[in-house]
Design an enzyme around this catalytic site. Structure first.
Site, PDB file in Angstrom:
ATOM      1  NE  ARG A 110      -7.422 -13.423   5.196  1.00 11.22           N
ATOM      2  CZ  ARG A 110      -7.898 -12.184   5.089  1.00 11.22           C
ATOM      3  NH1 ARG A 110      -7.568 -11.422   4.074  1.00 11.22           N
ATOM      4  NH2 ARG A 110      -8.701 -11.701   6.009  1.00 11.22           N
ATOM      5  CB  THR A 146      -7.450  -6.026   9.372  1.00 13.37           C
ATOM      6  OG1 THR A 146      -7.880  -7.151   8.623  1.00 13.37           O
ATOM      7  CG2 THR A 146      -7.751  -4.755   8.606  1.00 13.37           C
ATOM      8  CD  GLU A 171      -8.846  -8.989  -3.876  1.00 15.71           C
ATOM      9  OE1 GLU A 171      -9.742  -8.718  -3.063  1.00 15.71           O
ATOM     10  OE2 GLU A 171      -7.738  -9.458  -3.530  1.00 15.71           O
ATOM     11  CE  LYS A 220      -3.915  -2.283   2.147  1.00 10.70           C
ATOM     12  NZ  LYS A 220      -5.046  -2.150   3.094  1.00 10.70           N
ATOM     13  CE1 TYR A 270      -9.309  -2.889   0.026  1.00  7.75           C
ATOM     14  CE2 TYR A 270      -8.337  -1.022  -1.112  1.00  7.75           C
ATOM     15  CZ  TYR A 270      -8.203  -2.159  -0.336  1.00  7.75           C
ATOM     16  OH  TYR A 270      -6.956  -2.577   0.074  1.00  7.75           O
ATOM     17  CG  ASN A 275      -3.854  -2.658   6.524  1.00  4.83           C
ATOM     18  OD1 ASN A 275      -3.665  -2.214   5.388  1.00  4.83           O
ATOM     19  ND2 ASN A 275      -4.835  -3.479   6.805  1.00  4.83           N
ATOM     20  NE  ARG A 333      -2.571  -6.099   6.800  1.00  2.74           N
ATOM     21  CZ  ARG A 333      -3.670  -6.736   6.425  1.00  2.74           C
ATOM     22  NH1 ARG A 333      -4.182  -7.698   7.178  1.00  2.74           N
ATOM     23  NH2 ARG A 333      -4.272  -6.394   5.303  1.00  2.74           N
ATOM     24  CG  HIS A 363      -5.507  -6.261  -0.378  1.00  2.00           C
ATOM     25  ND1 HIS A 363      -6.688  -6.230   0.325  1.00  2.00           N
ATOM     26  CD2 HIS A 363      -5.691  -7.141  -1.396  1.00  2.00           C
ATOM     27  CE1 HIS A 363      -7.555  -7.052  -0.256  1.00  2.00           C
ATOM     28  NE2 HIS A 363      -6.975  -7.609  -1.301  1.00  2.00           N
TER      29      HIS A 363
HETATM   30  P1  CMP Z   1      -7.408  -4.672   3.388  1.00  2.10           P
HETATM   31  O1  CMP Z   1      -6.961  -6.033   3.782  1.00  2.10           O
HETATM   32  O2  CMP Z   1      -6.788  -4.044   2.191  1.00  2.10           O
HETATM   33  O3  CMP Z   1      -9.007  -4.686   3.176  1.00  2.10           O
HETATM   34  C1  CMP Z   1      -9.841  -3.585   3.428  1.00  2.10           C
HETATM   35  C2  CMP Z   1      -9.100  -2.437   4.022  1.00  2.10           C
HETATM   36  O4  CMP Z   1      -9.928  -1.477   4.673  1.00  2.10           O
HETATM   37  C3  CMP Z   1      -8.205  -2.938   5.147  1.00  2.10           C
HETATM   38  O5  CMP Z   1      -7.145  -3.681   4.626  1.00  2.10           O
HETATM   39  C4  CMP Z   1      -7.847  -1.642   5.838  1.00  2.10           C
HETATM   40  O6  CMP Z   1      -6.868  -0.901   5.116  1.00  2.10           O
HETATM   41  C5  CMP Z   1      -9.184  -0.907   5.745  1.00  2.10           C
HETATM   42  N1  CMP Z   1      -9.983  -1.072   6.972  1.00  2.10           N
HETATM   43  C6  CMP Z   1     -10.630  -2.182   7.391  1.00  2.10           C
HETATM   44  N2  CMP Z   1     -11.288  -1.944   8.536  1.00  2.10           N
HETATM   45  C7  CMP Z   1     -11.055  -0.647   8.831  1.00  2.10           C
HETATM   46  C8  CMP Z   1     -11.464   0.196   9.899  1.00  2.10           C
HETATM   47  N3  CMP Z   1     -12.250  -0.254  10.879  1.00  2.10           N
HETATM   48  N4  CMP Z   1     -11.033   1.471   9.888  1.00  2.10           N
HETATM   49  C9  CMP Z   1     -10.256   1.919   8.899  1.00  2.10           C
HETATM   50  N5  CMP Z   1      -9.825   1.168   7.844  1.00  2.10           N
HETATM   51  C10 CMP Z   1     -10.222  -0.103   7.827  1.00  2.10           C
END
Ligand code: CMP
Length: 148
Positions: free
Chosen positions: A87, A93, A128, A11, A51, A114, A104, A117
């Protein structure tokens, strides 16, 4: 176990902070092969589409702004049990909940920023991957182009 694929993006936060090389090294050390890879920048509408599943969530607009704020590195990775193993390698996350040694835990700044992805299912990995890469930019382990 069968070889399968997952999709990842490094990211904008991790690109900006200079972590591309370290993250790719972790990916290689964990036994993933790179099938396709490109550095690119998502437009706002591409980030909204990627997204789209989160469009009703309160964090959607911020997420789209963040994901289109700078370059990302997109890649398709191959390994046995790729989705689940990747994962595990990236961790939770929310980096506060991520295990020690995960990507992460090492490189994320926050829940949103984070670092990486990772696809959550084989089906989403395929969707994707196709979002970023046509078949002729995907290469098997032998370096052969994919057949469409
Ligand atoms: P990712 O695995 O790319 O999938 C969805 C993304 O949304 C996640 O990583 C985070 O970057 C973001 N995300 C998910 N939950 C939250 C949250 N509660 N607040 C802010 N960002 C979030």
């Amino acid at each position: 176990m069968a070889k399968n694929r997952t999709f990842t993006m490094i990211k904008p936060c991790a690109v900006k902070n200079g972590h591309i090389g370290a993250i790719l090294a972790k990916i290689n050390e964990a036994g993933f092969r790179i099938v396709a890879m490109r550095m690119t920048r998502l437009s706002k509408s591409q980030a909204e589409a990627f997204y789209g599943v989160h469009k009703e969530r309160p964090f959607f607009n911020d997420l789209v702004g963040f994901m289109s704020s700078g370059p990302v590195v997109a890649a398709i990775l191959e390994k046995e049990n790729a989705v689940e193993d990747y994962r595990k390698l990236i961790g939770a996350t929310n980096p506060e909940n991520a295990e020690e040694g995960t990507i992460r835990k090492l490189y994320a700044e926050s829940m949103q920023n984070n670092a990486v992805h990772g696809s959550d299912s084989d089906e989403n990995a395929a969707l994707e991957g196709r979002f970023f890469f046509p078949a002729n930019e995907c290469f098997s382990v032998e370096g052969k182009e994919e057949l469409v």
